[in-house]
Design a protein around this motif. Structure first.
Motif, mmCIF file in Angstrom:
data_model
loop_
_atom_site.group_PDB
_atom_site.id
_atom_site.type_symbol
_atom_site.label_atom_id
_atom_site.label_comp_id
_atom_site.label_asym_id
_atom_site.label_seq_id
_atom_site.Cartn_x
_atom_site.Cartn_y
_atom_site.Cartn_z
ATOM 1 N N GLY A 285 0.488 -1.597 -0.002
ATOM 2 C CA GLY A 285 -0.173 -0.318 0.178
ATOM 3 C C GLY A 285 0.616 1.457 -0.143
ATOM 4 N N ALA A 286 1.987 1.534 0.634
ATOM 5 C CA ALA A 286 2.819 2.682 1.197
ATOM 6 C C ALA A 286 3.757 2.538 0.071
ATOM 7 C CB ALA A 286 3.714 2.142 1.837
ATOM 8 N N ALA A 287 4.164 1.692 -1.177
ATOM 9 C CA ALA A 287 4.712 1.904 -2.600
ATOM 10 C C ALA A 287 4.105 1.883 -3.952
ATOM 11 C CB ALA A 287 5.035 0.893 -2.775
ATOM 12 N N GLY A 288 2.344 2.153 -3.846
ATOM 13 C CA GLY A 288 1.256 2.166 -4.733
ATOM 14 C C GLY A 288 1.900 0.784 -5.590
ATOM 15 N N SER A 289 1.330 1.316 -6.712
ATOM 16 C CA SER A 289 1.127 1.417 -8.215
ATOM 17 C C SER A 289 1.111 1.473 -9.502
ATOM 18 C CB SER A 289 0.416 -0.274 -7.718
ATOM 19 O OG SER A 289 -1.310 0.317 -7.900
ATOM 20 N N GLY A 290 1.765 0.841 -9.974
ATOM 21 C CA GLY A 290 2.183 1.199 -12.131
ATOM 22 C C GLY A 290 3.234 2.344 -12.002
ATOM 23 N N ASP A 291 2.274 2.507 -13.203
ATOM 24 C CA ASP A 291 4.074 3.408 -13.655
ATOM 25 C C ASP A 291 3.769 4.758 -14.375
ATOM 26 O OD1 ASP A 291 5.266 0.498 -13.807
ATOM 27 O OD2 ASP A 291 5.579 0.278 -16.394
ATOM 28 N N SER A 292 2.601 4.897 -13.533
ATOM 29 C CA SER A 292 3.019 6.932 -13.822
ATOM 30 C C SER A 292 3.823 7.477 -12.572
ATOM 31 C CB SER A 292 1.104 6.992 -13.305
ATOM 32 O OG SER A 292 1.182 7.362 -11.511
ATOM 33 N N LEU A 293 4.470 8.966 -13.158
ATOM 34 C CA LEU A 293 5.015 9.652 -12.940
ATOM 35 C C LEU A 293 4.759 9.973 -10.923
ATOM 36 C CD1 LEU A 293 6.723 11.349 -12.192
ATOM 37 C CD2 LEU A 293 5.430 13.151 -13.076
ATOM 38 N N PRO A 294 3.450 10.216 -10.822
ATOM 39 C CA PRO A 294 3.017 9.946 -9.532
ATOM 40 C C PRO A 294 3.737 9.052 -8.599
ATOM 41 C CG PRO A 294 1.043 11.330 -10.493
ATOM 42 C CD PRO A 294 2.297 10.376 -11.574
ATOM 43 N N ALA A 295 3.047 7.680 -9.549
ATOM 44 C CA ALA A 295 3.460 6.090 -8.757
ATOM 45 C C ALA A 295 5.034 5.815 -8.453
ATOM 46 C CB ALA A 295 2.728 4.844 -9.518
ATOM 47 N N LEU A 296 5.778 6.402 -9.614
ATOM 48 C CA LEU A 296 7.075 6.774 -9.999
ATOM 49 C C LEU A 296 7.595 7.068 -8.873
ATOM 50 C CD1 LEU A 296 7.713 5.872 -13.941
ATOM 51 C CD2 LEU A 296 7.614 4.141 -11.763
ATOM 52 N N LEU A 297 7.275 8.528 -8.654
ATOM 53 C CA LEU A 297 8.212 9.560 -7.435
ATOM 54 C C LEU A 297 7.579 9.110 -6.160
ATOM 55 C CD1 LEU A 297 6.736 12.397 -8.866
ATOM 56 C CD2 LEU A 297 9.272 12.195 -8.278
#
Length: 395
Positions: A285-297
């Motif tokens: 949950g803390a790491a997020g998911s996906g390759d969008s810019l917000p997710a990578l940041l």
């Protein structure tokens, strides 16, 4: 004095020994399942073999006088101008980090460039900070640059050039942004001139030539696509044979990196045990998911924060399972490689660097170090992620 020297030595082994003992205990009580341990060993033994071999190679290169000769050449090429000398130090620290690893820069390049500054009557702090910032931020380009990269390369199954193709854009950012900040902070100290410097006497020209030839063969071999442990072990065996013939008294057991190896093995085992008991689900949950810019940041920021809170190696190991794509894994590497500039324990290289500076009587104020590092991380990590996202979107 002898008694206190032994006490210091024993204390230096406490954390690595305790970490390794905790890892063995986790295996013994079943917290680390045997199948998971077998898989971990299959993955990490080649990497640890490379670390051991490269540590021996760099120690023997230093013993042969190669780094001191390079320093003499830097002083001569600088032509008495401090700024040119700084640029040459940048070049050496970058090449050392990219091809020989960040620990080599912290342990072997730092003393020679700091001593060069001291002898030239130049403030040593700009040179010392340049070496440790580049030891961390220049360690993104090749698998051999950082142990985290070797782990990521193994997961991705990429060749060294394929790995560089994935991370080259953030690697450029990781080099240029910290250097720009260092120049802004120390531009007054980097002006002016310095006088002629003493030249080190070469004790054994045959050893020096053997060391230089080893580097010339080893560097291209490390990016050839051959598993890196093999050229590293071949180089270590060759140099050991040369030293056994020409200067056996120089060989000592302290050249073997006992403490880093114990610490690394223990961390591997402990983090794998945590993964076997729900760590991946906890961090997802803390790491997020996906390759969008917000997710990578988000992932890179989490990696940088975890590295400064604990250390970059356990931070990478903990977050690797939630980096489910090549781009996300690259973002994680940005966080754990470019981020450890704030706390002294964020990377082993920083601790080793501080040991060398303390031996040279160069003092570091950790408050100023942390503040400067925080500024560098706040600028470098997001810009590197943007560079990664931009380039990956073009593919």
């Amino acid at each position: 004095m002898h008694r206190f020297a032994w006490l210091t030595k024993i204390k230096s082994y406490l954390l690595p020994g305790a970490t390794l003992a905790a890892g063995i205990a986790a295996l013994a009580v079943g917290a680390l399942p045997e199948p998971a341990f077998a898989e971990l060993a299959d993955r990490t033994v080649p990497i640890l073999s490379f670390v051991l071999a490269m540590s021996l190679v760099t120690e023997l290169l230093d013993e042969a006088g190669l780094f001191r000769v390079v320093t003499d050449r830097l002083a001569a090429l600088g032509r008495g101008r401090v700024f040119i000398l700084w640029l040459l130090v940048i070049a050496v620290a970058t090449v050392s980090t990219v091809f020989l690893s960040l620990d080599t820069t912290a342990v072997l390049v730092t003393p020679v460039v700091v001593l060069l500054a001291v002898h030239a009557r130049i403030p040593p702090l700009p040179f010392a900070l340049t070496s440790i910032w580049l030891a961390n931020t220049a360690s993104l380009l090749l698998p051999v640059s950082n142990l985290t990269n070797l782990l990521a390369q193994d997961r991705l199954g990429l060749s060294p050039l394929g790995f560089a193709g994935l991370v080259w854009a953030p690697a450029v950012v990781g080099l240029l942004v910290p250097l720009a900040l260092l120049w802004l902070a120390f531009r007054k100290d980097l002006r002016g001139r310095y006088g002629p410097q003493p030249v080190h006497r070469v004790r054994d020209r045959g050893l020096l030539l053997s060391a230089a030839a080893t580097v010339l063969v080893l560097l291209p071999a490390l990016v050839s696509g051959v598993p890196v442990q093999y050229p590293a072990m071949a180089a270590a065996a060759f140099l050991l044979a040369v030293f056994l013939r020409r200067r056996p008294s120089a060989l000592r057991w302290s050249m073997v990196p006992w403490r880093p190896l114990m610490l690394t093995v223990g961390l591997f085992m402990l983090v794998e045990a945590l993964h076997a008991n729900g760590l991946t689900e906890l961090l997802a949950g803390a790491a997020g998911s996906g390759d969008s810019l917000p997710a990578l940041l988000q992932l890179a920021g989490l990696g940088a924060g975890a590295a400064n809170a604990a250390n970059n190696l356990p931070a990478y190991l903990a977050l690797e399972p939630v980096a489910g794509s090549p781009v996300r894994l690259a973002a994680l590497l940005i966080g754990v490689n470019l981020g450890p500039l704030v706390s002294p324990w964020a990377s082993l290289a920083t601790l080793l660097w501080h040991e060398r500076l303390r031996a040279l009587n160069v003092r570091i104020k950790w408050g100023g170090f942390a503040l400067a590092g925080l500024v560098a991380v706040a600028l470098t990590v997001p810009l590197a992620v943007v560079a990664l996202w931009t380039v990956s979107g073009m593919n």
